[in-house]
Design an enzyme around this catalytic site. Structure first.
Site, PDB file in Angstrom:
ATOM      1  N   ALA A 178       0.888  -1.284   0.045  1.00  0.00           N
ATOM      2  CA  ALA A 178       0.210  -0.206   0.087  1.00  0.00           C
ATOM      3  C   ALA A 178       0.792   1.231  -0.031  1.00  0.00           C
ATOM      4  O   ALA A 178       0.601   2.157  -0.702  1.00  0.00           O
ATOM      5  CB  ALA A 178      -1.041   0.044   1.210  1.00  0.00           C
TER       6      ALA A 178
ATOM      7  N   HIS B 127       2.416  -0.174  13.109  1.00  0.00           N
ATOM      8  CA  HIS B 127       2.498  -0.231  11.403  1.00  0.00           C
ATOM      9  C   HIS B 127       1.277  -0.057  10.909  1.00  0.00           C
ATOM     10  O   HIS B 127       1.361   0.634   9.793  1.00  0.00           O
ATOM     11  CB  HIS B 127       3.315  -1.621  11.235  1.00  0.00           C
ATOM     12  CG  HIS B 127       3.590  -1.682  10.047  1.00  0.00           C
ATOM     13  ND1 HIS B 127       4.847  -0.798   9.281  1.00  0.00           N
ATOM     14  CD2 HIS B 127       3.223  -2.476   8.750  1.00  0.00           C
ATOM     15  CE1 HIS B 127       4.848  -0.930   8.098  1.00  0.00           C
ATOM     16  NE2 HIS B 127       3.987  -2.076   7.614  1.00  0.00           N
TER      17      HIS B 127
END
Length: 154
Positions: free
Chosen positions: A60, A92
């Site tokens: 992503a 994260h």
């Protein structure tokens, strides 16, 4: 006049459009299904297969840079961002979700180019699977509608 929208019907015709898709490979089972649903809807709405460019990036966080390269290249009426970020036990998740979304938005605004953001952010794989087909279709519809809308207002 308030409410004088011409409606979505006219704006969901993709016959004249060129669409770029950037798909993250991470969580590939989900992103492949997102991509298939997106492709199927684009084709169903009249976008010609030859007018769909599809690239795959690692994850992503790499989606915005590929979108930017496509925007720089030009010739696209709209772009689609596809990915899947699943919450883990660390920070994260927030970093990837926030930064990928900010990058997608920045490219859209910098290039005045509609980008349908279908980077899923879910708590678990079950939620991602439950959304993969619908969100892939939705991304195609958003891309087509926004491309036609911007053509109308430009």
């Amino acid at each position: 006049m308030f409410g004088a929208d011409k409606g979505t019907g006219d704006r969901l015709d993709g016959k004249e459009l060129v669409i770029g898709i950037v798909q993250a490979r991470f969580n590939q089972g989900v992103t492949n299904t997102l991509a298939k649903a997106c492709w199927d809807e684009l084709l169903a709405r009249g976008v010609q297969e030859k007018n769909i460019d599809h690239v795959v990036v690692p994850g992503a966080l790499e989606v915005p840079v590929a979108l930017q390269a496509m925007a720089e290249k030009g010739g696209y009426d709209a772009l689609v961002a596809l990915g899947c970020i699943i919450r883990g036990e660390t920070y994260h998740f927030e970093l990837v979700a926030n930064e990928s979304a900010a990058g997608v938005t920045r490219v859209a605004l910098d290039y005045q180019l509609p980008i349908a953001n279908a980077i899923l952010t879910t708590e678990n794989m079950e939620q991602a699977i439950a959304r993969q087909v619908e969100k892939g279709r939705d991304a195609a519809l958003v891309a087509i509608e926004m491309a036609n809308l911007l053509d109308d207002v430009a």
